[in-house]
Motif scaffolding. Structure first.
Motif, PDB file in Angstrom:
ATOM      1  N   MET A  37       0.847  -1.186   0.000  1.00 19.87           N
ATOM      2  CA  MET A  37       0.000   0.000   0.000  1.00 19.87           C
ATOM      3  C   MET A  37       0.886   1.240   0.000  1.00 19.87           C
ATOM      4  N   SER A  38       0.572   2.188  -0.872  1.00 22.27           N
ATOM      5  CA  SER A  38       1.369   3.410  -0.965  1.00 22.27           C
ATOM      6  C   SER A  38       0.659   4.607  -0.331  1.00 22.27           C
ATOM      7  N   ALA A  39      -0.666   4.546  -0.230  1.00 18.14           N
ATOM      8  CA  ALA A  39      -1.434   5.625   0.388  1.00 18.14           C
ATOM      9  C   ALA A  39      -2.832   5.098   0.688  1.00 18.14           C
ATOM     10  N   ALA A  40      -3.473   5.690   1.683  1.00 14.71           N
ATOM     11  CA  ALA A  40      -4.819   5.246   2.037  1.00 14.71           C
ATOM     12  C   ALA A  40      -5.548   6.346   2.804  1.00 14.71           C
ATOM     13  N   ASP A  41      -6.865   6.290   2.759  1.00 12.77           N
ATOM     14  CA  ASP A  41      -7.670   7.179   3.587  1.00 12.77           C
ATOM     15  C   ASP A  41      -8.976   6.483   3.947  1.00 12.77           C
ATOM     16  N   THR A  42      -9.560   6.905   5.051  1.00 11.96           N
ATOM     17  CA  THR A  42     -10.817   6.340   5.537  1.00 11.96           C
ATOM     18  C   THR A  42     -11.798   7.474   5.774  1.00 11.96           C
ATOM     19  N   THR A  43     -13.029   7.292   5.302  1.00 11.17           N
ATOM     20  CA  THR A  43     -14.106   8.250   5.547  1.00 11.17           C
ATOM     21  C   THR A  43     -15.126   7.582   6.457  1.00 11.17           C
ATOM     22  N   PHE A  44     -15.370   8.168   7.621  1.00 11.54           N
ATOM     23  CA  PHE A  44     -16.383   7.668   8.545  1.00 11.54           C
ATOM     24  C   PHE A  44     -17.671   8.427   8.274  1.00 11.54           C
ATOM     25  N   VAL A  45     -18.717   7.702   7.882  1.00 11.44           N
ATOM     26  CA  VAL A  45     -19.965   8.314   7.443  1.00 11.44           C
ATOM     27  C   VAL A  45     -20.953   8.471   8.589  1.00 11.44           C
ATOM     28  N   ALA A  46     -21.010   7.485   9.473  1.00 11.09           N
ATOM     29  CA  ALA A  46     -21.973   7.502  10.582  1.00 11.09           C
ATOM     30  C   ALA A  46     -21.355   6.825  11.795  1.00 11.09           C
ATOM     31  N   PRO A  47     -21.787   7.184  12.996  1.00 14.12           N
ATOM     32  CA  PRO A  47     -21.238   6.547  14.190  1.00 14.12           C
ATOM     33  C   PRO A  47     -21.743   5.108  14.354  1.00 14.12           C
ATOM     34  N   CYS A  48     -20.901   4.276  14.915  1.00 12.19           N
ATOM     35  CA  CYS A  48     -21.260   2.883  15.216  1.00 12.19           C
ATOM     36  C   CYS A  48     -21.397   2.734  16.727  1.00 12.19           C
ATOM     37  N   HIS A  49     -22.143   1.729  17.129  1.00 14.48           N
ATOM     38  CA  HIS A  49     -22.345   1.451  18.548  1.00 14.48           C
ATOM     39  C   HIS A  49     -21.910   0.017  18.831  1.00 14.48           C
TER      40      HIS A  49
END
Length: 77
Positions: A14-26
């Motif tokens: 892996m050379s680069a990565a990103d994560t988008t959190f859309v909604a909270p989890c419980h």
């Protein structure tokens, strides 16, 4: 480093990565993640992981990879 199922393919890192959190989890949520290689090109690819709670998207991970080493996995270890 990840290796593909294709024994003739080069190893990739892996050379680069990103994560988008859309909604909270419980804590009691049941989450399902699906990973796939979305695009493969000459020396790498784009990978994605989608995390869902039922039909609702909770998070999206996208990573970019580059080929490393030999085209034969046993030579690049």
């Amino acid at each position: 480093m990840t290796r593909t199922a294709d024994a003739t393919a080069a190893a990739e890192a892996m050379s680069a990565a990103d994560t988008t959190f859309v909604a909270p989890c419980h804590e009691e949520d049941t989450l399902v993640a699906r990973a796939e290689k979305r695009v493969r090109h000459a020396r790498g690819g784009v990978h994605g992981v989608t995390v869902r709670r039922g039909d609702e998207m909770m998070a999206e991970f996208r990573g970019r990879s580059r080929g490393v080493g030999s085209t034969r996995p046993e030579e690049s270890a």
